[in-house]
Design an enzyme around this catalytic site. Structure first.
Site, PDB file in Angstrom:
ATOM      1  N   GLU A 144      16.891  63.985  58.842  1.00 47.28           N
ATOM      2  CA  GLU A 144      17.928  63.252  59.597  1.00 47.28           C
ATOM      3  C   GLU A 144      18.174  63.908  60.954  1.00 47.28           C
ATOM      4  OE1 GLU A 144      20.790  63.239  56.396  1.00 47.28           O
ATOM      5  OE2 GLU A 144      19.430  61.942  55.278  1.00 47.28           O
ATOM      6  N   GLY A 195      17.242  59.567  49.984  1.00 50.01           N
ATOM      7  CA  GLY A 195      18.326  58.581  49.956  1.00 50.01           C
ATOM      8  C   GLY A 195      17.864  57.170  49.642  1.00 50.01           C
ATOM      9  N   HIS A 220      16.054  69.235  58.795  1.00 48.95           N
ATOM     10  CA  HIS A 220      16.207  68.092  57.894  1.00 48.95           C
ATOM     11  C   HIS A 220      15.727  66.828  58.617  1.00 48.95           C
ATOM     12  CE1 HIS A 220      18.020  64.987  55.423  1.00 48.95           C
ATOM     13  NE2 HIS A 220      18.083  65.886  54.455  1.00 48.95           N
ATOM     14  N   ASN A 277      22.960  69.374  49.564  1.00 50.07           N
ATOM     15  CA  ASN A 277      23.217  69.023  50.962  1.00 50.07           C
ATOM     16  C   ASN A 277      24.268  67.921  50.977  1.00 50.07           C
ATOM     17  OD1 ASN A 277      23.136  68.239  53.622  1.00 50.07           O
ATOM     18  ND2 ASN A 277      21.090  67.317  53.516  1.00 50.07           N
ATOM     19  N   TRP A 278      25.486  68.294  51.313  1.00 48.90           N
ATOM     20  CA  TRP A 278      26.590  67.312  51.280  1.00 48.90           C
ATOM     21  C   TRP A 278      26.507  66.310  52.421  1.00 48.90           C
ATOM     22  CZ3 TRP A 278      31.764  70.417  50.091  1.00 48.90           C
ATOM     23  CH2 TRP A 278      31.647  71.021  48.835  1.00 48.90           C
ATOM     24  N   LYS A 279      25.684  66.598  53.415  1.00 50.17           N
ATOM     25  CA  LYS A 279      25.594  65.749  54.615  1.00 50.17           C
ATOM     26  C   LYS A 279      26.993  65.547  55.226  1.00 50.17           C
ATOM     27  CE  LYS A 279      21.558  63.587  52.602  1.00 50.17           C
ATOM     28  NZ  LYS A 279      20.506  62.629  52.785  1.00 50.17           N
ATOM     29  N   SER A 317      15.735  62.001  46.487  1.00 50.41           N
ATOM     30  CA  SER A 317      16.228  61.216  45.348  1.00 50.41           C
ATOM     31  C   SER A 317      16.084  61.936  44.007  1.00 50.41           C
ATOM     32  CB  SER A 317      15.546  59.846  45.296  1.00 50.41           C
ATOM     33  OG  SER A 317      15.857  59.106  46.454  1.00 50.41           O
ATOM     34  N   GLY A 342      20.539  65.722  47.882  1.00 51.77           N
ATOM     35  CA  GLY A 342      21.508  65.054  48.741  1.00 51.77           C
ATOM     36  C   GLY A 342      22.573  64.357  47.911  1.00 51.77           C
ATOM     37  N   GLY A 343      22.409  63.061  47.715  1.00 51.03           N
ATOM     38  CA  GLY A 343      23.424  62.234  47.049  1.00 51.03           C
ATOM     39  C   GLY A 343      23.959  62.830  45.759  1.00 51.03           C
ATOM     40  N   GLU A 378      10.306  67.523  51.747  1.00 46.60           N
ATOM     41  CA  GLU A 378      11.085  66.313  51.524  1.00 46.60           C
ATOM     42  C   GLU A 378      10.349  65.118  52.121  1.00 46.60           C
ATOM     43  OE1 GLU A 378      15.477  67.227  50.875  1.00 46.60           O
ATOM     44  OE2 GLU A 378      15.205  67.180  53.023  1.00 46.60           O
TER      45      GLU A 378
HETATM   46  C1  PEP Z   1      18.416  65.337  51.330  1.00 48.98           C
HETATM   47  O1  PEP Z   1      19.251  64.852  52.081  1.00 48.98           O
HETATM   48  O2  PEP Z   1      17.909  66.425  51.600  1.00 48.98           O
HETATM   49  C2  PEP Z   1      18.038  64.595  50.128  1.00 48.98           C
HETATM   50  C3  PEP Z   1      17.046  65.032  49.396  1.00 48.98           C
HETATM   51  O3  PEP Z   1      18.790  63.468  49.865  1.00 48.98           O
HETATM   52  P1  PEP Z   1      18.745  62.611  48.516  1.00 48.98           P
HETATM   53  O4  PEP Z   1      18.740  63.569  47.364  1.00 48.98           O
HETATM   54  O5  PEP Z   1      19.991  61.778  48.563  1.00 48.98           O
HETATM   55  O6  PEP Z   1      17.508  61.788  48.559  1.00 48.98           O
END
Ligand code: PEP
Length: 252
Positions: A99, A175, A97, A9-11, A215, A236-237, A169
Site C-alpha cells: 500500500e 485484503g 508494504h 498490521n492494523w493499517k 488474506s 492485515g484484516g 506478500e
Molecule cells: C497486509 O496488509 O499486510 C495483509 C496481509 O493484509 P490482509 O491480511 O488483510 O490480506
C-alpha cells in the site's frame, strides 16, 4: 532454529481507545496462554505506539510501526522518524508494504534509504516484497521479487542484513480474500532464501525469517505455516480481531 513471527498490521484502523482495548485483550490472552512458538508483534498507527507500549510493558508481545520517514530529522512536516518510533518503545517497523508502494509511490531506492535509517535507530525491519496479479499471470514474479530485494536490501552489510525480516506478500492476495496456496508461498519463500544464500551465504539465509502475508486467517494459517520456508505471517484484516489474531499466532 530461525525465529517464528506473526505480525499484525492494523493499517489505518482503530481510534486510540479501540486500539488500547485490542492490545490489552491480546496481551491478556497471551499472559493467560503463553505461546512458546512465535513472537507476536502489533504494528499500530503511529499515534497508538506510545500508549500501546505502555499497555505491553512487561509482556512478551512486541510493538512496531507501519512506516517511517526517509530522512533522519528536520523540516519534513507530518513525517515520523525512525528515532521517534524507537523512542516510543517500539522494536519493529514495516517497510515497503504494497500500500505504501502503490498509493505513496515508494520505490525500492527510497525503501532502501528507510531501511538503512531504521537499522541505524535499532529497529528491526519487516521488509515487504511481492508481485501484482499481472506480474504473476505473465510469469515474471520471480524477477519482480528479485529486483525488490536486490535494490531494497542487498547493499546491506551482512551484519545488518541478519537483522532483517522479510515478508512475501503477493499483492493480489492482500485484503482480497484470495490466498496464495501453500505451494505457491513455499515456492517463493524458497526462492527468496536461495537469493539470500547467493548474496550472504548459507548461515544467514538459514537464519532469515520469511513471513507470508495475504488474506491469512485462522482457517488457512496452519497449512501455510507448515511449509518449510514459511516462518510465520504478516496479518492485515484478521489482526483486528483478538480471537483471529491469537489463533493465527497459535497456528505457527
Ligand atoms: C497486509 O496488509 O499486510 C495483509 C496481509 O493484509 P490482509 O491480511 O488483510 O490480506
Amino acid at each position: 532454529m530461525r525465529k517464528k513471527i506473526v505480525a499484525g498490521n492494523w493499517k489505518m484502523n482503530m481510534n486510540i481507545s479501540e486500539g488500547l482495548a485490542l492490545a490489552g485483550s491480546i496481551n491478556k490472552y497471551f499472559l493467560d496462554n503463553p505461546s512458546k512458538r512465535a513472537e507476536a508483534v502489533l504494528c499500530t498507527p503511529f499515534i497508538h505506539l506510545a500508549g500501546v507500549a505502555e499497555t505491553l510493558k512487561n509482556s512478551k508481545l512486541s510493538l512496531g510501526a507501519q512506516n517511517c520517514a526517509s530522512e533522519p530529522s528536520g523540516a519534513f512536516t507530518g513525517e515520523v522518524s525512525c528515532d521517534m518510533i524507537k523512542s516510543t518503545g517500539a522494536q519493529y517497523v514495516i517497510i515497503g508494504h504494497s500500500e505504501r508502494r502503490t498509493y505513496f509511490n515508494e520505490d525500492d531506492k527510497l525503501l532502501n534509504k528507510k531501511t538503512l535509517l531504521a537499522l541505524k535507530s535499532g529497529l528491526t525491519v519487516i521488509f515487504c516484497c511481492g508481485e501484482v496479479l499481472p506480474e504473476r499471470e505473465q510469469n515474471i514474479y520471480f524477477q519482480v521479487v528479485k529486483k525488490q530485494l536486490e535494490v531494497g536490501l542487498f547493499n546491506l552489510q551482512p551484519e545488518d542484513f541478519a537483522k532483517i525480516v522479510i515478508a512475501y506478500e503477493p499483492v493480489w492476495a492482500i485484503g482480497t480474500g484470495l490466498t496464495a496456496s501453500p505451494e505457491q508461498a513455499q515456492e517463493m519463500h524458497s526462492y527468496i532464501r536461495s537469493l539470500i544464500r547467493e548474496r550472504y551465504g548459507k548461515e544467514i539465509a538459514d537464519q532469515t525469517t520469511i513471513l507470508y502475508g495475504g488474506s491469512c486467517k485462522p482457517s488457512n494459517a496452519s497449512e501455510i505455516f507448515a511449509m518449510p520456508d514459511v516462518d510465520g505471517g504478516l496479518i492485515g484484516g484478521a489482526s483486528l480481531k483478538k480471537d483471529d489474531f491469537c489463533a493465527i499466532v497459535n497456528a505457527v
